[in-house]
Design a protein around this motif. Structure first.
Motif, short mmCIF file in Angstrom:
data_model
loop_
_atom_site.label_atom_id
_atom_site.label_comp_id
_atom_site.label_asym_id
_atom_site.label_seq_id
_atom_site.Cartn_x
_atom_site.Cartn_y
_atom_site.Cartn_z
N LEU A 89 -17.75 121.33 37.20
CA LEU A 89 -18.33 122.59 36.70
C LEU A 89 -18.19 122.68 35.19
O LEU A 89 -19.15 123.02 34.48
CB LEU A 89 -17.65 123.78 37.39
N LEU A 107 -21.56 132.98 37.75
CA LEU A 107 -21.43 131.79 38.59
C LEU A 107 -21.39 132.22 40.05
O LEU A 107 -21.16 133.38 40.37
CB LEU A 107 -20.16 131.03 38.22
N ASN A 111 -17.90 128.46 42.66
CA ASN A 111 -17.64 127.85 41.35
C ASN A 111 -16.33 128.37 40.79
O ASN A 111 -16.20 129.57 40.51
CB ASN A 111 -18.77 128.16 40.37
N TYR A 113 -14.10 128.45 37.79
CA TYR A 113 -14.13 128.16 36.36
C TYR A 113 -12.72 128.18 35.78
O TYR A 113 -11.96 129.13 35.99
CB TYR A 113 -15.01 129.18 35.65
#
Length: 279
Positions: A89, A107, A111, A113
Motif C-alpha cells: 500500500l 482508503l 487498507n 496505512y
C-alpha cells in the motif's frame, strides 16, 4: 513491482473491472463506470498486469491539481485479489504524482496505512445477512423494534419502485441539498445504477403517498445503503425503519452484507447500530 501512472484514456476497462470483480476487497465504487460518473477526470496507479489497481479521483480547482474523495463514494484505495500488505500500500501511495498538491482520499477498510501522512480512522457500519430474519431481528435495539411496530401500526407499506424518475424527484425534494451540477451527476448515477441492474429502489408509502425511499446499490456481495431520504410525513410515520427492516427480511439467509457506510452524526450512527450493524 512495476507501478504505472495512467490517464483515464489509457486504462483498459476490461482488465480494470475484472480486477475489481475478483478482488477480495472489491466494491462498486471502484468500477470504471462508477468512477466515470462521480469523478470524470480520474486517473490511476496500476501494476503491469492489472493485479493491483488504485484509482485517483483527480480534480483541478483554482488551477491546482488535487485528489478529492468524490460524493457518494465512501471508499477507494488499493484493490487486488492478492494480499495487500502495508508495504505494498505504501509503495502505491509513494507513487502518487507530485503534481497533486492536495490529497484527501478515503482508503478502503482493508487498507492498513502506516505511512507518515496525516490520516484519520473512519467507521463504516455493516450487517451480515447470513442468518435467518428472526435471528437477525434479535439484535435490533428496543428503540428500533418500537419504531418498526409504530410504522406497521400506522399502515406504512414498503414496496420496490421501478421508476428512477419517481425516486429522483423525491430525493430532489427531500434529500440532501446540492447545487444544480451535482444534481445532474446524482441523476446520472441513479439512472445508470437502476437501469443496469446495479441498484434497487425501495419506497415506503402512507395512504398512497411516497414518504421515504432509498436506493440500494448491489455488487461484490454487498448491499450499499447509498441514497436515502424521508419527507416530514415519513419521519413522523417511522417509514425508514420499515424500509430497512424489509430490506433485511428480503435478503436474510444470504451471503450478502448490508453496508450502511458510516456517519459521524451520532443519531444516524445509532440508527444503523439499532439494526445490529457493527463498525
Amino acid at each position: 513491482m512495476v507501478i504505472n501512472y495512467l490517464e483515464r484514456s489509457a486504462i483498459d476497462d476490461t482488465l480494470w473491472n475484472n480486477c475489481i470483480s475478483e478482488s477480495f476487497n472489491g466494491i462498486v465504487y471502484a468500477y470504471t463506470w462508477y468512477l466515470d460518473i462521480v469523478s470524470p477526470n480520474w486517473t490511476a496507479l496500476v501494476s503491469n498486469d492489472y493485479s493491483y489497481v488504485f484509482p485517483l479521483p483527480a480534480f483541478n480547482r483554482f488551477n491546482v491539481d488535487m485528489l478529492l474523495q468524490p460524493l457518494f463514494t465512501q471508499q477507494l484505495g488499493l484493490f487486488s485479489a492478492n494480499q495487500i500488505t502495508s508495504e505494498i500500500l505504501n509503495e502505491f501511495i509513494q507513487q502518487i504524482p507530485q503534481k497533486f498538491k492536495y490529497i484527501n482520499i478515503h482508503l478502503n477498510t482493508t487498507n492498513k496505512y502506516c505511512g507518515t501522512a496525516e490520516s484519520i480512522d473512519r467507521i463504516t457500519y455493516q450487517l451480515y445477512l447470513v442468518q435467518s430474519y428472526s435471528k437477525i431481528q434479535e439484535s435490533y435495539s428496543q428503540n428500533t423494534r418500537r419504531n418498526i411496530l409504530k410504522a406497521i401500526a400506522f399502515g406504512v407499506d414498503v414496496i420496490k419502485i421501478e421508476s428512477s424518475v419517481v425516486f429522483i424527484d423525491f430525493y430532489r425534494n427531500h434529500g440532501v441539498k446540492f447545487k444544480k451540477p451535482k444534481y445532474t451527476q446524482i441523476e446520472k448515477l441513479i439512472n445508470f445504477l437502476s437501469e443496469n441492474g446495479h441498484g434497487e429502489i425501495i419506497g415506503a408509502y402512507f395512504r398512497g403517498e411516497l414518504c421515504a425511499a432509498t436506493l440500494i446499490v448491489k455488487g461484490n456481495g454487498k448491499l450499499i445503503y447509498l441514497f436515502a431520504s424521508s419527507s416530514s410525513l415519513g419521519l413522523q410515520k417511522r417509514a425508514m425503519f420499515a424500509i430497512v427492516d424489509q430490506i433485511i427480511r428480503w435478503n436474510s439467509e444470504s451471503h450478502l452484507v448490508l453496508d450502511f457506510e458510516g456517519s459521524i452524526i451520532p443519531s444516524i450512527a445509532r440508527f444503523y447500530a439499532g439494526f445490529g450493524a457493527k463498525p
